[in-house]
Design a protein around this motif. Structure first.
Motif, PDB file in Angstrom:
ATOM      1  N   GLN A 147       2.882  -5.437   0.277  1.00  0.00           N
ATOM      2  CA  GLN A 147       2.479  -6.802  -0.037  1.00  0.00           C
ATOM      3  C   GLN A 147       2.136  -7.574   1.235  1.00  0.00           C
ATOM      4  O   GLN A 147       1.166  -8.324   1.283  1.00  0.00           O
ATOM      5  N   ARG A 148       2.931  -7.381   2.276  1.00  0.00           N
ATOM      6  CA  ARG A 148       2.678  -8.062   3.547  1.00  0.00           C
ATOM      7  C   ARG A 148       1.374  -7.593   4.192  1.00  0.00           C
ATOM      8  O   ARG A 148       0.682  -8.361   4.865  1.00  0.00           O
ATOM      9  N   LEU A 149       1.045  -6.333   3.970  1.00  0.00           N
ATOM     10  CA  LEU A 149      -0.138  -5.757   4.616  1.00  0.00           C
ATOM     11  C   LEU A 149      -1.368  -5.776   3.717  1.00  0.00           C
ATOM     12  O   LEU A 149      -2.432  -5.275   4.099  1.00  0.00           O
ATOM     13  N   GLY A 150      -1.245  -6.341   2.520  1.00  0.00           N
ATOM     14  CA  GLY A 150      -2.378  -6.442   1.623  1.00  0.00           C
ATOM     15  C   GLY A 150      -2.843  -5.103   1.092  1.00  0.00           C
ATOM     16  O   GLY A 150      -4.041  -4.912   0.839  1.00  0.00           O
ATOM     17  N   ALA A 151      -1.902  -4.167   0.915  1.00  0.00           N
ATOM     18  CA  ALA A 151      -2.239  -2.820   0.449  1.00  0.00           C
ATOM     19  C   ALA A 151      -1.789  -2.632  -0.996  1.00  0.00           C
ATOM     20  O   ALA A 151      -1.043  -3.439  -1.546  1.00  0.00           O
ATOM     21  N   GLU A 152      -2.238  -1.540  -1.606  1.00  0.00           N
ATOM     22  CA  GLU A 152      -1.816  -1.192  -2.959  1.00  0.00           C
ATOM     23  C   GLU A 152      -0.369  -0.699  -2.939  1.00  0.00           C
ATOM     24  O   GLU A 152       0.131  -0.215  -1.916  1.00  0.00           O
ATOM     25  N   SER A 153       0.286  -0.781  -4.092  1.00  0.00           N
ATOM     26  CA  SER A 153       1.700  -0.411  -4.166  1.00  0.00           C
ATOM     27  C   SER A 153       1.942   1.070  -3.911  1.00  0.00           C
ATOM     28  O   SER A 153       3.040   1.466  -3.524  1.00  0.00           O
ATOM     29  N   ASP A 154       0.924   1.922  -4.141  1.00  0.00           N
ATOM     30  CA  ASP A 154       1.101   3.363  -3.944  1.00  0.00           C
ATOM     31  C   ASP A 154       0.623   3.831  -2.571  1.00  0.00           C
ATOM     32  O   ASP A 154       0.483   5.031  -2.328  1.00  0.00           O
ATOM     33  N   THR A 155       0.385   2.895  -1.643  1.00  0.00           N
ATOM     34  CA  THR A 155      -0.024   3.272  -0.290  1.00  0.00           C
ATOM     35  C   THR A 155       1.099   4.039   0.399  1.00  0.00           C
ATOM     36  O   THR A 155       2.262   3.639   0.352  1.00  0.00           O
ATOM     37  N   SER A 156       0.747   5.138   1.042  1.00  0.00           N
ATOM     38  CA  SER A 156       1.760   5.988   1.680  1.00  0.00           C
ATOM     39  C   SER A 156       2.343   5.307   2.910  1.00  0.00           C
ATOM     40  O   SER A 156       1.744   4.390   3.491  1.00  0.00           O
TER      41      SER A 156
END
Length: 490
Positions: free
Chosen positions: A431-440
Motif C-alpha cells: 500500500q505504501r509503495l502503490g503496488a498490488e497486494s500480490d506483489t512479491s
C-alpha cells in the motif's frame, strides 16, 4: 508488544514510581494498562447524523439506541467483554452496575434517578469479535439545541489542558458545514501542535439522501466525498471522507429472513407497478396494492431499509444477484459503504494502533508531568522528548499531518508519493509503495530501493528548502524500513 509500546510502558512505570503522588500515579498506571487495550475510537457528529446507527452497523448488532432515549444524551463506551454488563460512572461517587434488557431495537438500560448531566459515561461490555480490536464510543450530538449535551461531548473529545480519552475519531456529517470544520479543528493532534489528519476519518453517514434515494445515489455521494477529501481545509483534518448509507449498513448486518421474504415479494412484482409504488415514502407505505404485503409490513421495511435500501434490495433480487438472505446481506454491506469503512478502519487505525495508543499515553504523561514540574521530573521529561523525537513512527505521523496541512514545500506529484509512502492509503508495504497486494517481496524491495534513491537525493540536495529536505530524510528512513522488511520476507 512492539518496541515503541515497551519504551512507553517502561517510561510510564518509572514515572509512576518517581512522582510519589497517589492521584498522578493512579492516572499513569491506568494509562499504562491502556497500552494493552483495544484502540479507542469515538463516533462524533451533529444530532441526527447517524452515530448510533453506524455503531450498530460496525458491531453487527443493534445495541445503541437510535431514537431520542435518555441514553443517547450520555457518552457510552462499547467494549468487548466476557459477559454482558452495563456500568454507570457518575461524575461523583462509585461506579454501579445497571439493569438492562435487550429488545428488537436496542439495549434498554434502566438509568437511576439522576440527571444525565450527572453521569460521566456508561460502559457496555458485550462479547463481540468486532469489539476485540476496537472500543467504540458513542457520543451525544454536537450543535444540539441542548447546549449542555453539546458541551459534554466536546468536553469529552477535546478537554481543556488534558489529553483526550480517545485515540481516534470517526466524524459523521450529512454535508460539510462550517461547524463540522470547527469541531475537527478542535480535535487536533496535540503532539504536532497543529490540526492532523492522522487520527480522524470523515463519513458522509446518510449518503443515500444526497441522491434523494435513487439507485445511483451512492455514486453521487462518492463524487462529493472525493471532493471533500481533496478540499484543502478537510485534508489537514481527515485522512479521507467516505460515503455511507448508515441505515442500510445497520440493516444489512442484522437482516432477518422474514424481511428477505417480503423483499422477494416486492421484487417479483410487475416492474412498472413496483416503480410507481417506490415513487415516495408515503406512496410505498400507504398506497393500495394487490401485492401480498400489508401496509404495516411496508412501514416496517421503510423503518429498517429506507426507500433507498428497498430499491437497491429489489434491484439485486431482480438481477438474481442474491438467492438467500445471507447473500443479500453481503451485497448490501458492499452497497452501503460499510465494507469500505471497515477496511479503512483496519488500514488507517488498527494498523497504526500501537502508534496511536503510545501517542495518547505520552500525551497523558506530558499532562501529568506539567502538573509536577520542578519536582524531580527533568529526567522523565527528557526521556519523553527523546522518544517523541527519535521514534520514526511519530516522525511519519508528524510529516503526514504537515503535508496535508500544506506546510511542506514539495511539488504536487512528490506530495502525492510522500502521502502514499507515509501510509495514507494503508500501512502495509504494497500500500505504501502503490503496488498490488500480490506483489512479491523481491519486487517490493526493488520499488522501495527506487524510492529510497529518489528521496535520498532530495534530502542531500543543498538547494532544497529546509522543510522539504527534512521531509525527504523521514521518507528515506521509511524506505529503509520497507527494504529491510522485504529482504527479511524474501
Amino acid at each position: 508488544m512492539s518496541s515503541l509500546t515497551q519504551q512507553v510502558s517502561s517510561l510510564l512505570g518509572d514515572a509512576t514510581i518517581a512522582l510519589g503522588d497517589a492521584e498522578g500515579a493512579a492516572v499513569l498506571e491506568q494509562t499504562r494498562r491502556r497500552l494493552a487495550e483495544p484502540l479507542r475510537v469515538a463516533i462524533a457528529g451533529k444530532v441526527k447524523a447517524g452515530k448510533s446507527t453506524l455503531l450498530n452497523a460496525l458491531v453487527g448488532e443493534r445495541l445503541a439506541p437510535t431514537d431520542a432515549r435518555e441514553c443517547t444524551k450520555i457518552v457510552t463506551w462499547y467494549r468487548d467483554g466476557s459477559t454482558y454488563r452495563v456500568t454507570m460512572h457518575p461524575d461523583a461517587g462509585d461506579p454501579a452496575q445497571l439493569q438492562f434488557r435487550r429488545d428488537d431495537h436496542a439495549l434498554e438500560i434502566q438509568l437511576p434517578v439522576l440527571d444525565h448531566s450527572q453521569i460521566e459515561r456508561l460502559e457496555v461490555e458485550w462479547p463481540s469479535s468486532a469489539l476485540r480490536t476496537m472500543t467504540l464510543i458513542d457520543t451525544p450530538g454536537i450543535d444540539s439545541i441542548n447546549t449542555d449535551i453539546s458541551a459534554r461531548t466536546e468536553g469529552f473529545l477535546t478537554p481543556n489542558d488534558e489529553p483526550t480519552s480517545t485515540d481516534a475519531v470517526l466524524y459523521l456529517m450529512r454535508h460539510l458545514h462550517e461547524s463540522d470544520v470547527r469541531f475537527l479543528e478542535s480535535f487536533h493532534d496535540q503532539v504536532a501542535s497543529q490540526p492532523s489528519a492522522v487520527n480522524s476519518i470523515g463519513v458522509l453517514s446518510r449518503a443515500d439522501e444526497i441522491g434523494v434515494g435513487r439507485l445511483d445515489a451512492m455514486g453521487s455521494a462518492r463524487r462529493i466525498a472525493a471532493r471533500y477529501t481533496a478540499d484543502s481545509k478537510v485534508r489537514k483534518l481527515c485522512q479521507t471522507v467516505l460515503p455511507m448509507s448508515g441505515l442500510l449498513a445497520e440493516t444489512a448486518t442484522t437482516l432477518r429472513q422474514s424481511e428477505f421474504g417480503l423483499l422477494e415479494v416486492l421484487a417479483s412484482a410487475d416492474r412498472a407497478d413496483l416503480d410507481e409504488l417506490l415513487l415516495s415514502v408515503d406512496r410505498f407505505g400507504d398506497a393500495e396494492t394487490d401485492l401480498a404485503i400489508t401496509s404495516h409490513e411496508r412501514h416496517e421495511l421503510l423503518d429498517r431499509f429506507g426507500l433507498f435500501g428497498i430499491r437497491v434490495s429489489c434491484a439485486l433480487l431482480r438481477q438474481h444477484s442474491a438467492s438467500s438472505s445471507s447473500e443479500l446481506a453481503g451485497l448490501l454491506v458492499e452497497r452501503s459503504g460499510l465494507a469500505l469503512l471497515r477496511e479503512t478502519l483496519k488500514t488507517h487505525f488498527s494498523a497504526r494502533g500501537d502508534v496511536l495508543r503510545a501517542r495518547s499515553a505520552l500525551l497523558t504523561l506530558e499532562s501529568v508531568l506539567a502538573k509536577h514540574s520542578g519536582a524531580g521530573t527533568d529526567a522523565l521529561e527528557t526521556e519523553l522528548e527523546r522518544i517523541m523525537a527519535s521514534t520514526h513512527e511519530f516522525a511519519e505521523v508528524r510529516l503526514l499531518g504537515a503535508i496535508r496541512a500544506a506546510h511542506v514545500n514539495l511539488p504536487g506529484s512528490d506530495l502525492t508519493r510522500a502521502e502514499l509512502l507515509l501510509g495514507v492509503s494503508g500501512t502495509l508495504a504494497h500500500q505504501r509503495l502503490g503496488a498490488e497486494s500480490d506483489t512479491s517481496a523481491r519486487e517490493l524491495a526493488a520499488l522501495a530501493t527506487e524510492q529510497h534513491s529518489y528521496w535520498h537525493s532530495l534530502a542531500e540536495n543543498p538547494l532544497m528548502a529546509r522543510d522539504a529536505a527534512e521531509a525527504a530524510r523521514v521518507l528515506t528512513r521509511s524506505c529503509e524500513g520497507l527494504i529491510a522488511a522485504a529482504h527479511a520476507a524474501s
